[in-house]
Write a protein that holds these residues in place. Structure first.
Motif, short mmCIF file in Angstrom:
data_model
loop_
_atom_site.label_atom_id
_atom_site.label_comp_id
_atom_site.label_asym_id
_atom_site.label_seq_id
_atom_site.Cartn_x
_atom_site.Cartn_y
_atom_site.Cartn_z
N GLN A 31 0.84 -1.20 0.00
CA GLN A 31 0.00 0.00 0.00
C GLN A 31 0.88 1.26 0.00
O GLN A 31 0.63 2.20 -0.77
N GLU A 32 1.93 1.26 0.83
CA GLU A 32 2.84 2.42 0.90
C GLU A 32 3.50 2.69 -0.44
O GLU A 32 3.62 3.84 -0.86
N LYS A 33 3.93 1.62 -1.12
CA LYS A 33 4.61 1.79 -2.42
C LYS A 33 3.67 2.38 -3.47
O LYS A 33 4.07 3.20 -4.29
N ILE A 34 2.40 1.97 -3.43
CA ILE A 34 1.41 2.55 -4.36
C ILE A 34 1.27 4.04 -4.06
O ILE A 34 1.26 4.87 -4.98
N GLN A 35 1.16 4.38 -2.77
CA GLN A 35 0.98 5.80 -2.39
C GLN A 35 2.17 6.65 -2.80
O GLN A 35 2.00 7.79 -3.24
N GLU A 36 3.38 6.10 -2.69
CA GLU A 36 4.58 6.83 -3.15
C GLU A 36 4.47 7.13 -4.64
O GLU A 36 4.76 8.23 -5.10
N GLU A 37 4.03 6.12 -5.41
CA GLU A 37 3.91 6.28 -6.86
C GLU A 37 2.81 7.30 -7.21
O GLU A 37 2.98 8.13 -8.10
N LEU A 79 -8.92 3.13 -11.26
CA LEU A 79 -9.27 4.49 -10.82
C LEU A 79 -9.79 4.52 -9.38
O LEU A 79 -9.42 5.40 -8.60
N PHE A 80 -10.66 3.57 -9.02
CA PHE A 80 -11.18 3.56 -7.64
C PHE A 80 -10.07 3.30 -6.63
O PHE A 80 -9.96 4.00 -5.61
N LEU A 81 -9.22 2.32 -6.89
CA LEU A 81 -8.14 2.01 -5.95
C LEU A 81 -7.16 3.18 -5.83
O LEU A 81 -6.78 3.58 -4.73
N ALA A 82 -6.76 3.74 -6.98
CA ALA A 82 -5.80 4.86 -6.95
C ALA A 82 -6.39 6.07 -6.22
O ALA A 82 -5.70 6.72 -5.42
N THR A 83 -7.68 6.32 -6.44
CA THR A 83 -8.31 7.49 -5.79
C THR A 83 -8.44 7.27 -4.28
O THR A 83 -8.19 8.20 -3.49
N ILE A 84 -8.82 6.07 -3.87
CA ILE A 84 -8.93 5.78 -2.43
C ILE A 84 -7.56 5.96 -1.76
O ILE A 84 -7.43 6.62 -0.72
N LEU A 85 -6.50 5.39 -2.37
CA LEU A 85 -5.17 5.44 -1.75
C LEU A 85 -4.52 6.83 -1.87
O LEU A 85 -3.62 7.15 -1.10
N GLN A 86 -4.97 7.62 -2.82
CA GLN A 86 -4.49 9.01 -2.90
C GLN A 86 -4.98 9.78 -1.67
O GLN A 86 -4.28 10.66 -1.15
N ASN A 87 -6.16 9.43 -1.19
CA ASN A 87 -6.81 10.20 -0.11
C ASN A 87 -6.75 9.56 1.27
O ASN A 87 -6.90 10.27 2.27
N PHE A 88 -6.58 8.24 1.32
CA PHE A 88 -6.63 7.55 2.63
C PHE A 88 -5.51 6.53 2.78
O PHE A 88 -5.08 5.92 1.79
N THR A 89 -5.11 6.32 4.02
CA THR A 89 -4.28 5.16 4.37
C THR A 89 -5.22 4.18 5.05
O THR A 89 -5.97 4.55 5.97
N LEU A 90 -5.21 2.94 4.59
CA LEU A 90 -6.13 1.92 5.10
C LEU A 90 -5.41 1.02 6.09
O LEU A 90 -4.27 0.62 5.85
N LYS A 91 -6.10 0.73 7.19
CA LYS A 91 -5.47 -0.12 8.21
C LYS A 91 -6.43 -1.21 8.66
O LYS A 91 -7.64 -1.00 8.69
N THR A 92 -5.85 -2.34 9.05
CA THR A 92 -6.65 -3.44 9.56
C THR A 92 -6.99 -3.18 11.03
O THR A 92 -6.27 -2.46 11.72
N VAL A 93 -8.10 -3.79 11.50
CA VAL A 93 -8.46 -3.61 12.92
C VAL A 93 -7.86 -4.74 13.77
O VAL A 93 -7.96 -4.72 14.98
N VAL A 94 -7.26 -5.74 13.10
CA VAL A 94 -6.58 -6.83 13.83
C VAL A 94 -5.13 -6.87 13.34
O VAL A 94 -4.73 -6.09 12.47
N ASN A 95 -4.36 -7.78 13.88
CA ASN A 95 -2.99 -7.97 13.40
C ASN A 95 -3.05 -8.45 11.94
O ASN A 95 -3.79 -9.39 11.64
N PRO A 96 -2.28 -7.83 11.01
CA PRO A 96 -2.35 -8.25 9.60
C PRO A 96 -2.16 -9.76 9.40
O PRO A 96 -2.76 -10.36 8.52
N GLN A 97 -1.33 -10.37 10.27
CA GLN A 97 -1.09 -11.82 10.13
C GLN A 97 -2.35 -12.64 10.43
O GLN A 97 -2.48 -13.77 9.98
N ALA A 128 -10.02 3.80 7.82
CA ALA A 128 -9.46 4.68 6.78
C ALA A 128 -9.07 6.01 7.43
O ALA A 128 -9.91 6.68 8.05
N PHE A 129 -7.79 6.37 7.28
CA PHE A 129 -7.30 7.64 7.86
C PHE A 129 -6.92 8.59 6.74
O PHE A 129 -6.11 8.25 5.87
#
Length: 496
Positions: free
Chosen positions: A326-332, A453-471, A493-494
């Motif tokens: 997710q971070e790498k997409i946001q950098e791009e 377009l939907f994924l790029a727009t969401i990640l342009q505006n928000f950082t998404l996080k899980t409510v549990v441990n990702p594992q 979504a932050f």
């Protein structure tokens, strides 16, 4: 007592004779120059005992290891030819596209659509309505506004909904369904619906239920034994009430369009179809009639809603499971698009990593793992075998998307599958999530645009996080039948 024993022995003997006859008939039909090989079927049950209805893809993979890339299984008493692996799927669907273009037997779709529409129809009527529908989709919503603009406009409404969650945990299922559905609604019905519209939310629920029911064990059993189950009560019948509810909604929209139709200025797909009906009203056996309009609009609505929204839902799950991706997409996004304008389709060529992730989501989830069934319209020679006219054929798309030679460690989610060593995007002929050949999904271009377009727009505006441990997040489908249904999950979504 003796009579009872005699009666029991007679039943056992008859069952044994039936099994032997079935085995002899199967042996006589399979082998070189005949049907492809496969496990011996039981009378009526076919290969039910070998089939894991909760995960057909795994079952068919195991059988391919034993019988090769072309083999036969019996769904009930009906033989089905399975094509497993890139070479045979490509040979059938692309190299010999005309011979394998017909839609095979799909009892749920056949009963719901009765040979009409785009997805489950065949022959001339299918050709006419598919060609017409493709032209309508290519015209970007009848030339009023481009599809890209519609998606960008809808993404604003989606962002608004996500903002309302204010960083608290939420389930994205319905808001994604509404966003994606509104794009196809604007093309088919000429309007969008509010995300809180109760009628619209009920429709999203219908679409969701259809996918889950068709992929459930009952859905798989209906696929095998529809000729028996059609006459019996049970959960397999519930899906048809969902179909009826959606078709009633479409029929209502058609009535409204009839009242306001201006043939010189069609506003959407329904208007265009109604105009075509007027043009062909004196033509006998025209494919353009009221029942077919309702079914075609219904097909576009359901296909244009569920596949893409489920892919996006699965995409969000994978992005919170793997935050570094997710971070790498946001950098791009920050480098190429920035924060002051919306992402556009033109950006995709400058965003190889994001494009690779979008492709990897679709490859990894293999949303329609077996493809929809095909058939042959005459006895067809294929490899060393003869496939009899009318035999159902499953080209297993998951076997292509999860090919370990093309995609090392195919069951791992890894965007590197679509990247060259220098970081540029890597194309692959094995990328067939929308099927291939003459029956490739008519909405492929629209779906690919929406996912990006939907994924790029969401990640342009928000950082998404899980409510549990990702594992702890499971990325295994909850159901794997006609489609791979993503598990339910919550995320936060932050704003960035």
């Amino acid at each position: 007592m003796k009579m009872e024993l005699l009666g029991g022995a007679t039943v056992v003997l008859l069952v044994c004779i039936a099994c032997l006859l079935s085995f002899a008939a199967w042996k006589g039909r399979s082998g070189k120059g005949k049907m492809p090989p496969g496990p011996a079927p039981l009378p009526i049950l076919g290969n039910l005992l070998q089939m894991k209805t909760s995960n057909m893809t795994k079952t068919l993979q195991k059988l391919s290891e034993e019988y090769g890339p072309v083999f036969t299984v019996h769904m009930g008493s009906d033989p089905v030819v399975v094509l497993h692996g890139y070479d045979v799927v490509k040979e059938a669907l692309i190299d010999r596209a005309d011979e394998f273009a017909a839609r095979g037997r799909e009892p749920t779709g056949d009963r719901a659509n009765q040979g009409l529409g785009i997805v489950f129809s065949n022959n001339e009527p299918w050709l006419h309505v598919r060609r017409f529908s493709l032209t309508a989709l290519r015209n970007f919503g009848m030339g009023k506004r481009s599809i890209e603009e519609r998606i960008q406009e809808e993404s604003d409404y989606l962002l608004e909904e996500i903002h309302k969650t204010k960083g608290t945990p939420f389930d994205a299922t319905f808001m994604l369904s509404c966003a994606v559905s509104n794009v196809i609604c604007s093309i088919v019905f000429g309007r969008r619906y509010d995300y809180k519209d109760k009628k619209f939310l009920a429709l999203m629920s219908n679409v969701n239920n259809i996918t889950e029911m068709m992929s459930s064990s009952w859905g798989q059993l209906y696929q095998m034994f529809s000729s028996i189950l059609d006459y019996l009560p049970g959960p397999h019948n519930n899906v048809f009430a969902e179909f009826d509810a959606l078709k009633a909604f479409v029929a209502e929209e058609v009535k409204l369009h009839q009242a306001s139709l201006d043939p010189n200025s069609p506003q959407d797909y329904i208007d265009c179809f109604l105009s075509k009906m007027q043009e062909e009203k004196d033509r006998p056996n025209s494919s353009f009639h009221m029942k077919n309009l309702v079914t075609c609009a219904f097909d576009l609505f359901i296909a244009g809603t569920e596949t893409t929204s489920a892919t996006l839902k699965y995409g969000l799950l994978l992005l919170i499971k793997y935050p570094k991706i997710q971070e790498k997409i946001q950098e791009e996004i920050d480098q190429v698009v920035g924060r002051s304008r919306k992402p556009s389709v033109a950006d995709r060529t400058q965003m190889p990593y994001t494009d690779a992730v979008v492709h990897e989501i679709q490859r990894f989830i293999a949303f329609v793992p077996l493809s929809l069934p095909h058939t042959v319209t005459k006895d067809t020679s294929f490899r060393d075998y003869i496939i009899p006219k009318g035999t159902t054929i499953y080209p297993v798309l998951a076997s292509v998307l999860h090919d370990s030679k093309e995609f090392p460690n195919p069951h791992e989610f890894n965007p590197e599958h679509f990247l060259n060593k220098d970081g540029s995007f890597r194309k692959s002929n094995f990328f067939m999530p929308f099927s291939a050949g003459k029956r490739i999904c008519p909405g492929e271009g629209l779906a690919r645009m929406e996912i990006f377009l939907f994924l790029a727009t969401i990640l342009q505006n928000f950082t998404l996080k899980t409510v549990v441990n990702p594992q702890e997040l499971s990325i295994t489908p909850t159901l794997s039948g006609i489609s791979n249904v993503p598990p339910d999950f919550q995320l936060r979504a932050f704003p960035r």
